[in-house]
Design a protein around this motif. Structure first.
Motif, PDB file in Angstrom:
ATOM      1  N   LEU A  49       0.848  -1.245   0.063  1.00 32.51           N
ATOM      2  CA  LEU A  49       0.075   0.057  -0.021  1.00 32.51           C
ATOM      3  C   LEU A  49       0.754   1.393   0.021  1.00 32.51           C
ATOM      4  O   LEU A  49       1.886   1.278   0.866  1.00 32.51           O
ATOM      5  N   SER A  50       0.359   2.437  -0.794  1.00 34.37           N
ATOM      6  CA  SER A  50       1.144   3.645  -0.776  1.00 34.37           C
ATOM      7  C   SER A  50       0.032   4.538  -1.144  1.00 34.37           C
ATOM      8  O   SER A  50      -0.470   4.361  -2.308  1.00 34.37           O
ATOM      9  N   ALA A  51      -0.600   5.280   0.070  1.00 33.95           N
ATOM     10  CA  ALA A  51      -1.579   6.259  -0.529  1.00 33.95           C
ATOM     11  C   ALA A  51      -1.147   7.561   0.152  1.00 33.95           C
ATOM     12  O   ALA A  51      -0.719   7.687   1.418  1.00 33.95           O
ATOM     13  N   TYR A  52      -1.496   8.790  -0.477  1.00 38.35           N
ATOM     14  CA  TYR A  52      -1.093   9.977  -0.277  1.00 38.35           C
ATOM     15  C   TYR A  52      -2.002  10.931   0.112  1.00 38.35           C
ATOM     16  O   TYR A  52      -3.113  11.003  -0.517  1.00 38.35           O
ATOM     17  N   VAL A  53      -2.136  11.576   1.479  1.00 44.17           N
ATOM     18  CA  VAL A  53      -3.035  12.465   1.824  1.00 44.17           C
ATOM     19  C   VAL A  53      -2.677  13.795   1.209  1.00 44.17           C
ATOM     20  O   VAL A  53      -1.655  14.640   1.503  1.00 44.17           O
ATOM     21  N   TYR A  54      -3.388  14.359   0.169  1.00 40.92           N
ATOM     22  CA  TYR A  54      -3.238  15.450  -0.552  1.00 40.92           C
ATOM     23  C   TYR A  54      -4.278  16.755   0.036  1.00 40.92           C
ATOM     24  O   TYR A  54      -4.112  17.646  -0.465  1.00 40.92           O
ATOM     25  N   LYS A  55      -5.299  16.096   0.956  1.00 43.87           N
ATOM     26  CA  LYS A  55      -6.324  17.220   1.203  1.00 43.87           C
ATOM     27  C   LYS A  55      -6.814  16.954   2.683  1.00 43.87           C
ATOM     28  O   LYS A  55      -7.356  15.902   2.643  1.00 43.87           O
ATOM     29  N   ILE A  56      -6.909  17.943   3.623  1.00 44.60           N
ATOM     30  CA  ILE A  56      -7.685  17.794   4.694  1.00 44.60           C
ATOM     31  C   ILE A  56      -8.984  18.870   4.787  1.00 44.60           C
ATOM     32  O   ILE A  56      -8.388  19.789   4.546  1.00 44.60           O
ATOM     33  N   GLU A  57     -10.159  18.373   5.186  1.00 47.04           N
ATOM     34  CA  GLU A  57     -11.339  19.121   5.280  1.00 47.04           C
ATOM     35  C   GLU A  57     -12.039  19.147   6.479  1.00 47.04           C
ATOM     36  O   GLU A  57     -12.043  18.014   6.875  1.00 47.04           O
ATOM     37  N   PHE A  58     -12.377  20.193   7.047  1.00 44.82           N
ATOM     38  CA  PHE A  58     -13.223  20.048   8.283  1.00 44.82           C
ATOM     39  C   PHE A  58     -14.753  20.656   7.858  1.00 44.82           C
ATOM     40  O   PHE A  58     -15.040  21.616   7.079  1.00 44.82           O
ATOM     41  N   GLU A  59     -15.792  19.717   8.004  1.00 42.02           N
ATOM     42  CA  GLU A  59     -17.081  20.039   7.693  1.00 42.02           C
ATOM     43  C   GLU A  59     -17.716  21.058   8.686  1.00 42.02           C
ATOM     44  O   GLU A  59     -16.980  21.341   9.931  1.00 42.02           O
ATOM     45  N   GLU A  60     -18.822  21.517   8.734  1.00 44.04           N
ATOM     46  CA  GLU A  60     -19.377  22.331   9.417  1.00 44.04           C
ATOM     47  C   GLU A  60     -19.559  22.121  10.771  1.00 44.04           C
ATOM     48  O   GLU A  60     -19.285  22.775  11.877  1.00 44.04           O
TER      49      GLU A  60
END
Length: 621
Positions: A257-268
């Motif tokens: 496995l190789s998976a990259y975190v390209y975005k973090i988002e916080f919902e309301e």
């Protein structure tokens, strides 16, 4: 039968029509019943209220749809240079790019910066000349700029008529037509040899040659139209499916496995969502996976994937696809699950060179402000929120003034906090002028920690970076304590004695502890004090950021431009003239060139372009 997957990015200088093009693609992908409008704040990808109000993209967004059986994961990215970090993270996950250029403004500064990075990555790129229906649109002039300012290896795919008028028209060349065939043949030695020998060239050969070179990032097909009025979109879509490299997930051979975190988002409601590209292997619910370069593991409880404009639950997400994880508090932008994936040609675009302090006029809002900024830092790690030890001020690293406006608005609208940003200054660094060592033993007077630490420091050559080494046996002090010392040293290197420390080797030489009362936290808190003690004992030299620059301007402004470069103490390593344009390359101190881009645009009546890239920190004279 599984669909092929294409992770497609749309990049452009601000206001070239990038988000409008995205809306048109979503409409053709049957995700929306009608196109959203940037000016009216009705677009799908600019979902933040701040984006709608300002009519600009601030955060990268991901939406999925299908075109001719290909699953398109479309990533819309910011166009303004102050958000280049968001673009850089997104580029890691892309298989191909549409670079949007306005037919009115032509090639602009950010267009060049974006293209040069795409070119270095050998990224497959289609160029779309947008706003062909606007007054002042000039297709021929824009194509000439593409050749002279981006790359001569473009392939004009269409004939354009009545550019600059509402009834402008585009017609795709057929492969057998001379206008297109001659361009393709010119980029292939094999086809050129056949052509010169008057041997027939099949359409399949032309198509295969063009497809191969686009995939390898060697040539760039150019399409044209007006996304807002759906002109040229059918032709562009055909080009996306024909030339950009969609991939089918592979399951035959199990892969790491190789998976990259390209975005973090916080919902309301504060729920955190992490967006990842799976480079290799697959992710399934209930998987227990490790974080690369961190001694942590996470369990996948909630797994989603974008599909037809929505985010749907998935039991498994395969290679080359995008997935979304929730309930993952420890994930940060830039993390890898499993193994780190090395990408050819990918280099850092730059780092923030400005630092500001921020506070709230309401004294009781200090900790709420810090928590809010830490949440924003989770979304954009380049902000690097930290507290200056001497003054306890909250500091934020930035690329430019627009970021200040955006952060002020985000803090007000999203967190209900009024914040004041002040004291914008260039980020300087320091390094020790010689070797030094410091030691504080357990139970020594003034040592309030249940630990004893010895550190030595020495300066390294410019550009080397910081290095850390331990000479204390892991048999004497175990890994948790060793890691705590390293964490404390790294934190102290960030703060230094007011300026962060660079190009320095730090060695953990001695340790003292009590097997009953000592904790890793004692070592983590004591290490910065030892490092600062060593720095003070030998003294430090101040280092300023040096940028490599490239300047483009009309040759008629040569004397004025060179005079301004001299005032900034810029070195001139290379000067070249092509047609009526001059190109100058060299190095310049960042602080002296901070205001130069605006001055250059003014003196050249908007025709000058200034590109910079961080080179190194250098001792100030």
């Amino acid at each position: 039968m599984e669909n092929q997957i294409l992770n497609l990015g749309i990049l452009a200088h601000v206001d070239a029509g990038k988000t409008t093009l995205t809306e048109s693609l979503l409409y053709h992908g049957k995700i929306t019943a009608g196109m959203g409008n940037v000016d009216k704040g009705t677009t799908v990808t600019d979902s933040m209220e701040l984006e709608k109000a300002r009519g600009m993209t601030i955060r990268a967004s991901t939406v999925s749809f299908f075109l001719d059986g290909v699953k398109i994961n479309l990533i819309d990215t910011p166009g303004h240079a102050d958000f280049i970090g968001e673009v850089e993270r997104s580029l890691r996950v892309l298989d191909g790019v549409i670079l949007v250029v306005s037919a009115v403004e032509g090639v602009q500064p950010q267009t060049r910066i974006l293209f040069h990075h795409l070119e270095r990555m050998r990224m497959p790129v289609l160029i779309f000349i947008n706003k062909l229906d606007r007054l002042g649109a000039d297709y021929q002039r824009t194509c000439a700029q593409l050749c002279s300012q981006l790359s001569p290896r473009i392939v004009r795919m269409q004939k354009v008529e009545a550019a600059g008028a509402r009834d402008c028209r585009v017609r795709s060349y057929l492969l057998g037509e001379e206008e297109l065939s001659q361009q393709i043949i010119g980029y292939s030695e094999k086809l050129l040899e056949k052509y010169l020998e008057s041997r027939p060239i099949a359409e399949e050969e032309l198509s295969a040659s063009l497809r191969f070179r686009v995939k390898k990032g060697r040539v760039y097909p150019v399409y044209a139209g007006a996304a807002l009025r759906d002109i040229g979109m059918a032709e562009l879509i055909k080009g996306i499916v024909s030339f950009l490299p969609a991939k089918k997930p592979l399951h035959q051979t199990p892969k790491m496995l190789s998976a990259y975190v390209y975005k973090i988002e916080f919902e309301e409601k504060g729920r955190k969502k992490a967006y990842l590209k799976i480079f290799s292997g697959k992710l399934s619910r209930k998987d227990k996976v490790s974080l690369a370069d961190r001694e942590e593991t996470i369990v996948i409880h909630n797994l989603y994937t974008p599909c037809n404009g929505r985010q749907i639950q998935a039991s498994e997400v395969a290679e080359n696809d995008i997935c979304i994880l929730t309930d993952v508090p420890n994930l940060r932008c830039g993390d890898f699950l499993g193994e780190t994936w090395q990408q050819k040609g990918l280099t850092a675009w730059g780092k923030p060179m400005l630092q500001v302090t921020v506070h709230s006029p309401k004294a009781d809002a200090h900790f709420r402000l810090l928590e809010a900024l830490k949440e924003l830092e989770c979304e954009d790690p380049l902000l690097h929120i930290h507290i200056r030890q001497e003054t306890q001020e909250i500091c934020v690293n930035l690329f430019g003034n627009l970021q200040i406006e955006i952060l002020e608005a985000l803090l007000r609208e999203r967190f209900g906090i009024e914040a004041v940003f002040s004291g914008a200054r260039t980020i300087y660094k320091a390094k020790p002028v010689g070797q030094a060592a410091a030691w504080i033993g357990l139970n020594e007077p003034g040592n309030l920690h249940r630990a004893g630490i010895g550190l030595s420091i020495e300066p390294l050559p410019t550009g080397t970076g910081n290095q850390y080494e331990t000479r204390v046996s892991f048999g004497y002090i175990q890994a948790p304590f060793q890691n705590a010392v390293k964490d404390g040293v790294e934190k102290a290197l960030e703060d230094g004695l007011g300026d962060g420390i660079v190009d320095t080797r730090v060695v953990f030489t001695e340790a003292d502890f009590d097997s009953v009362t000592s904790t890793p936290a004692d070592f983590r808190r004591l290490a910065p004090k030892i490092l600062c003690q060593a720095l003070r004992s030998v003294g430090v030299s101040r280092m300023e950021p040096i940028m490599a620059y490239r300047l483009f301007a009309p040759a008629a402004y040569e004397k004025r431009v060179m005079g301004e470069l001299g005032k900034m103490a810029a070195s001139v390593a290379h000067v070249a003239f092509a047609a009526s344009e001059m190109t100058v390359q060299g190095e310049v101190p960042y602080d002296k060139a901070r205001e130069f881009p605006l001055a250059l645009r003014t003196m050249t009546k908007g025709q000058g372009i200034w590109e910079t890239e961080f080179l190194e920190y250098r001792t100030m004279e």
